[in-house]
Motif scaffolding. Sequence first.
Motif, mmCIF file in Angstrom:
data_model
loop_
_atom_site.group_PDB
_atom_site.id
_atom_site.type_symbol
_atom_site.label_atom_id
_atom_site.label_comp_id
_atom_site.label_asym_id
_atom_site.label_seq_id
_atom_site.Cartn_x
_atom_site.Cartn_y
_atom_site.Cartn_z
ATOM 1 N N VAL A 1 0.848 -1.202 0.000
ATOM 2 C CA VAL A 1 0.000 0.000 0.000
ATOM 3 C C VAL A 1 0.882 1.250 0.000
ATOM 4 N N LEU A 2 1.924 1.229 0.868
ATOM 5 C CA LEU A 2 2.822 2.387 0.921
ATOM 6 C C LEU A 2 3.446 2.628 -0.450
ATOM 7 N N LYS A 3 3.766 1.526 -1.127
ATOM 8 C CA LYS A 3 4.365 1.684 -2.460
ATOM 9 C C LYS A 3 3.370 2.308 -3.437
ATOM 10 N N THR A 4 2.116 1.881 -3.352
ATOM 11 C CA THR A 4 1.126 2.487 -4.255
ATOM 12 C C THR A 4 0.970 3.967 -3.938
ATOM 13 N N LEU A 5 1.236 4.319 -2.687
ATOM 14 C CA LEU A 5 1.121 5.730 -2.299
ATOM 15 C C LEU A 5 2.371 6.515 -2.681
ATOM 16 N N GLY A 6 3.329 5.839 -3.297
ATOM 17 C CA GLY A 6 4.497 6.551 -3.790
ATOM 18 C C GLY A 6 5.746 6.401 -2.941
ATOM 19 N N ALA A 7 5.727 5.479 -1.969
ATOM 20 C CA ALA A 7 6.947 5.270 -1.186
ATOM 21 C C ALA A 7 7.953 4.524 -2.050
ATOM 22 N N THR A 8 9.168 5.048 -2.163
ATOM 23 C CA THR A 8 10.163 4.394 -3.013
ATOM 24 C C THR A 8 10.838 3.269 -2.230
ATOM 25 N N PRO A 9 11.372 2.251 -2.931
ATOM 26 C CA PRO A 9 12.078 1.177 -2.234
ATOM 27 C C PRO A 9 13.188 1.733 -1.342
ATOM 28 N N LYS A 10 13.842 2.805 -1.805
ATOM 29 C CA LYS A 10 14.929 3.370 -1.011
ATOM 30 C C LYS A 10 14.390 3.914 0.316
ATOM 31 N N ALA A 11 13.268 4.641 0.220
ATOM 32 C CA ALA A 11 12.682 5.215 1.429
ATOM 33 C C ALA A 11 12.224 4.106 2.372
ATOM 34 N N PRO B 1 3.977 -3.720 -5.661
ATOM 35 C CA PRO B 1 2.787 -2.965 -5.254
ATOM 36 C C PRO B 1 1.516 -3.553 -5.866
#
Lengths: 819, 239
Positions: free
Chosen positions: A286-296, A374
Amino acid sequence: MSFAWRFMRKEMRSSDVVTLLVALVISIGTVTAISLFIDRLRLSFEQESASLLAADRVVRSDQVIPPSWLQQAESLKLSVAERASFSTMIFAKNKLQLSQVSAVTNGYPLKGHFLVDSTLFGQGVKSNESPKPGFIWISSRLASLLGVTIGQTVEVGDKTLTVSKYLVLDPGASSSAFSISPRAIMNKADLAATNVIIPGSRVRYSLLVAGEANALSALQTWLAPKLTEGQRWITPKQRGERIGETINRAESFLLLAGTLAVVLSGVAMALASSRYVKRHLMQVAVLKTLGATPKALSRLFLLQLLFLFVIGALLGLAFGWIVQNMIAALLSSLVTTALPEPEFWKMWLGVATGLISLVTFCLPLMRRLIRISPLSVLQPSARVEQRSVILYLIGFAGMYGLMCLYTQGVMLPTVMMVAMAGIGLVVSLLGWVMFRFGRSVTSGATSGWQIGLAALYRRLVPNLFQLLVFTLIIMLGLVLVGIKTSLIADWQKQLPADAPNHYLFNVQANQIAPISQVARTLKITSSSWYPMVRGRITEVNGEQVSKLYPDDKPEPELFERAMNLTWADQVGEGNKVVAGDFSANGLSVEEKVAKEAGLKLGDKLTINIGGVFHTLPITSLRFVDWSSMRPNFYVIVPKSVLNDSPANYVSSYFVKPSQAQAFYQAMSQFPTVSILNVGDILRQIQSIIAQLSQAVQLVLVCILAAGGLVLLASVRSTLEERMEEGALLRVLGARGALVRQALIIEFACLGLFAGCIAAMGAEASLYGVQVYVFNAEPSWHPMLWLLGPSAGVLLITTVGVFASRTVLKVPPMHLLRGI
Amino acid sequence: MESQTAIEVAIEVKNLTHTVSSKTGDLTILKGIDLEIKEGESVAIVGASGSGKSTLLGLLAGLDINTEGDIALYGHSLTTLNEEKRALLRGQYVGFIFQSFHLLPSLDALENVMLPAELKGDKMARQKALQLLEKVGLSHRLTHYPRQLSGGEQQRVAIARAFASEPKILFADEPTGNLDEENGQVIIKLLFELNQSEGTTLVMVTHDNHLAAQCDRQLVMSSGRLQESTQNNCKDPLR
């Protein structure tokens, strides 16, 4: 970043993070406790080693040091002192105690200092002076055994001496830790008057020298050709190295035991991380769909792990500090000096252990979390699955690395890993048979037995792992209990009821008749008298022992030191000739030491007895029953050889408890005779074993805690599945009691199986110790078979039912809601 | 007001084909799809289960990478970007609403809504979240955790979260699928109101004809192919 902290704060309360943290604390704590305790031992020895020899150099000898050596040292402007150490009885009123006594000249110690105190069991204050003539310093233990205090008198042989100080540390004593006989120090001027040193007595003479390096090496050069077998030139370095080696070995051993706690904690960490990952897979997607990058995300979870590590390390170090203090307190009466405080930086090993565990057991799993697609928010099938075998292999590789770090080598860890794999295989096989059997005798799902046993078989692999873990833990516990409580008792039980329990030695020929008279009057059973002389084997078939076994090659026991020799007309009780002819004019050697030294019939040995060399062939080999408790000898020489040598006599007596008082009273007229009370020695050994095993028990408790954690984490990783099953059973009409019963039976059976296999393993280990260490008849230990299974059932059921308690509360609606 | 010709293309799909490999061989889920969605449009994708709707939605949103063809969001081709860059693009352009809400259970309602704005580094995250929760009628539930909220409430939080990052395109996967009729209506109303006021492009997968009918365009997915529905522009036939 603020999100990262908030996320972390909330996560700290979840059960898998708590499990992870506790596992981290246990593993860091255990290793810290062990390494700090060892560090204290090492520091204590290092402090002593500054004054390790009480001199710059020491010449140690089995015989009296020739006066010319002293004169030579003095002429080289070296300061000189002398010391003679021996075992003898010390009497006080009507008590007597075998003690290790050193008689020293004024000026001793040349280097370092005594620690003495005027209160019993005090820490000690420094003193550079030795006892004045007429006085004796005794250790607090000896004082309490004899019941004397400062100002009262004791008798050493024929001489009465006044106790003036309690001895805490003698700088020249071979080792202040773990010594069996209590110590005393007196002035050498009083030695002759005691009459305890007679020809054939076992005395260690030392010439101590200190001064300029040039003078020391000049003395060494002058002495070198004069040194004979049994005389050695000793430098402080040699002493330090030997002690250092012993401590290193103890450290490796304890750390390897501690590794078990670390490995188990690692497994608990992996299980907890795995559940954590499972719980967070969807969230990360979900965080990834919200734009969280793998690095973050990597940063987020790494930060979380780091935070966890810092808390775990702090708590673990504190825990380790407390445990090492407890170990030190438990062993305080065995170690005669107060242990110095450990150094803080030694905590690095615990911290490294925590870090390596976390990196190898948690990071690979966390990677899986970061790598989730994601898309799996929409399609659950898109999740990345990683093979758990590979994950655990990474973890175990990390543990192997840790073990290598602990032991500073690869040999011991490799052996241990292979051994563990072997035990794992055997336990898995036994467990599989048991689970299979349990499954086959029940079928259906109408009773708790059927459901519980079926559950054991269904989750076969995790259950086999639990079985292995708890089998090992319970087995270690049982072995410890067995050694502590029954081994010595078993051995004593096997002795004949009238087996001798007192040895008399240092007896002179003219004392035999009056002592035998005492025995007859008191109706005490005695064995025969054996003449005893000291001798040392110097050559084998014309080759010098010192050349056969250079410094780096360990000597067989037979050649290692001077030994007691006797002569006899016939084979003694408990002895049996297994080869050759006893009556031939040659040596009779005990078969085991002969085998160790590679000797056979016909080999010629040269023996130095009181400076006279005798060369004789081996004409017979003997089996010796050492448990006969009669004086036994490795080597028996022909009478003709011993006739000219100054000998003293040895015998063994069986003294009933009711006769003891009268016997000691009567023996006090022979103060130079030493009496060794076997019962006392056994009691001392027992108390040492009890204290050591208490210390090991502390490590065992850490291992147990880690094992409990593994069970807890393992049950929690199957919790959803169990809750579904529980709900399903309830939907199908099962009562709550049935679900509870099934759970209890599942865990109780696991515990029962683990306990039984552990009892088997412990019995086998004790068999080994009895047969190979004690040379005794093996015996059964029914207590282990009772204790093992009941401990297993109690432990595993408690932890298991606690971990799965939510299953009991789950309502049938759970299935419908699908929460 | 911008003129008709100045309207930007939000999503452009050219010859999109998606194949996945399985144990039984390769399986083509999407076959040669061409599609253009303009800024501010609302588009419903309908179709039978397993027809490839969700796969298409995932690819449009850059959750996965297609095997052939090209997808561009506001002129940025997704096909050439790695996951790191796609995540940044999502954060910039895309919002999501899921069938099963997917709120983070460890965060309360306010924190869940703040999350996407925070990920973007928006300093006003808190204020925006408070406003949005006010709009969805949950200002009295700010500190409640997902487990303390009803399904309808959870989806309202999810909608507030979707708008918190001020996305240009909002993807919704069966937003009413897990809700009862009454709650579903509330959600639909909220979704369209916010969509209107924020000027967002909406792409929605749904089984709900009533919901689909409210969109500007309806696309039917069938055996991996996409067709414009004949019921085009026939808004709200049931009302």
